[in-house]
Write a protein that holds these residues in place. Structure first.
Motif, PDB file in Angstrom:
ATOM      1  N   ASP A   1      -3.529   1.762   2.725  1.00 19.93           N
ATOM      2  CA  ASP A   1      -2.758   1.077   1.688  1.00 19.93           C
ATOM      3  C   ASP A   1      -2.209   2.045   0.644  1.00 19.93           C
ATOM      4  O   ASP A   1      -1.035   1.956   0.257  1.00 19.93           O
ATOM      5  CB  ASP A   1      -3.622   0.039   0.967  1.00 19.93           C
TER       6      ASP A   1
ATOM      7  N   VAL B   1      -1.694   0.600   8.459  1.00 12.99           N
ATOM      8  CA  VAL B   1      -1.090  -0.546   7.779  1.00 12.99           C
ATOM      9  C   VAL B   1       0.424  -0.464   7.886  1.00 12.99           C
ATOM     10  O   VAL B   1       0.981   0.589   8.205  1.00 12.99           O
ATOM     11  CB  VAL B   1      -1.504  -0.596   6.289  1.00 12.99           C
ATOM     12  N   ARG B   2       1.078  -1.569   7.585  1.00 16.41           N
ATOM     13  CA  ARG B   2       2.541  -1.629   7.589  1.00 16.41           C
ATOM     14  C   ARG B   2       3.011  -2.245   6.273  1.00 16.41           C
ATOM     15  O   ARG B   2       2.314  -3.043   5.659  1.00 16.41           O
ATOM     16  CB  ARG B   2       3.041  -2.460   8.754  1.00 16.41           C
ATOM     17  N   LEU B   3       4.211  -1.849   5.891  1.00 17.04           N
ATOM     18  CA  LEU B   3       4.802  -2.353   4.660  1.00 17.04           C
ATOM     19  C   LEU B   3       6.310  -2.393   4.872  1.00 17.04           C
ATOM     20  O   LEU B   3       6.871  -1.503   5.502  1.00 17.04           O
ATOM     21  CB  LEU B   3       4.445  -1.396   3.514  1.00 17.04           C
TER      22      LEU B   3
ATOM     23  N   THR C   1       0.199  -4.660   1.833  1.00 20.01           N
ATOM     24  CA  THR C   1       0.491  -4.181   3.177  1.00 20.01           C
ATOM     25  C   THR C   1      -0.035  -5.201   4.182  1.00 20.01           C
ATOM     26  O   THR C   1      -0.775  -6.120   3.818  1.00 20.01           O
ATOM     27  CB  THR C   1      -0.188  -2.829   3.440  1.00 20.01           C
TER      28      THR C   1
ATOM     29  N   ALA D   1       0.899   3.996   1.911  1.00 21.26           N
ATOM     30  CA  ALA D   1       2.082   3.146   2.054  1.00 21.26           C
ATOM     31  C   ALA D   1       2.649   2.767   0.688  1.00 21.26           C
ATOM     32  O   ALA D   1       3.858   2.836   0.463  1.00 21.26           O
ATOM     33  CB  ALA D   1       1.741   1.895   2.855  1.00 21.26           C
TER      34      ALA D   1
END
Length: 77
Positions: free
Chosen positions: A16, A47-49, A38, A19
């Motif tokens: 987190d 993780v993705r954002l 995220t 990102a």
């Protein structure tokens, strides 16, 4: 996106903090619709954002020269 200068940025990061730090760098330079959190894919690392930038609207003092020029109506058709 439907206009030049509007960008969707998908970030994949280890955690987190990474990102969100990357997103913060973008917000310091351009007008940005930020993500508050995220997302995680079950069973996948990291993780993705997703955030949205308007490169036509620089907000830092160093960025005005980097803004995209306006597109004329004739050029966009």
């Amino acid at each position: 996106m439907s206009e030049p200068g509007l960008v969707v940025v998908d970030v994949a990061a280890a955690d987190d903090d990474t990102a969100l730090a990357f997103q913060q760098l973008l917000t310091e330079r351009w007008s940005t619709a930020t993500a508050e959190t995220t997302t995680r894919d079950a069973g996948e690392p990291g993780v993705r954002l997703r955030c949205y930038l308007d490169l036509r609207q620089p907000i830092s003092p160093a960025a005005p020269d980097e803004a995209l020029p306006p597109v004329s109506a004739a050029a966009s058709q």
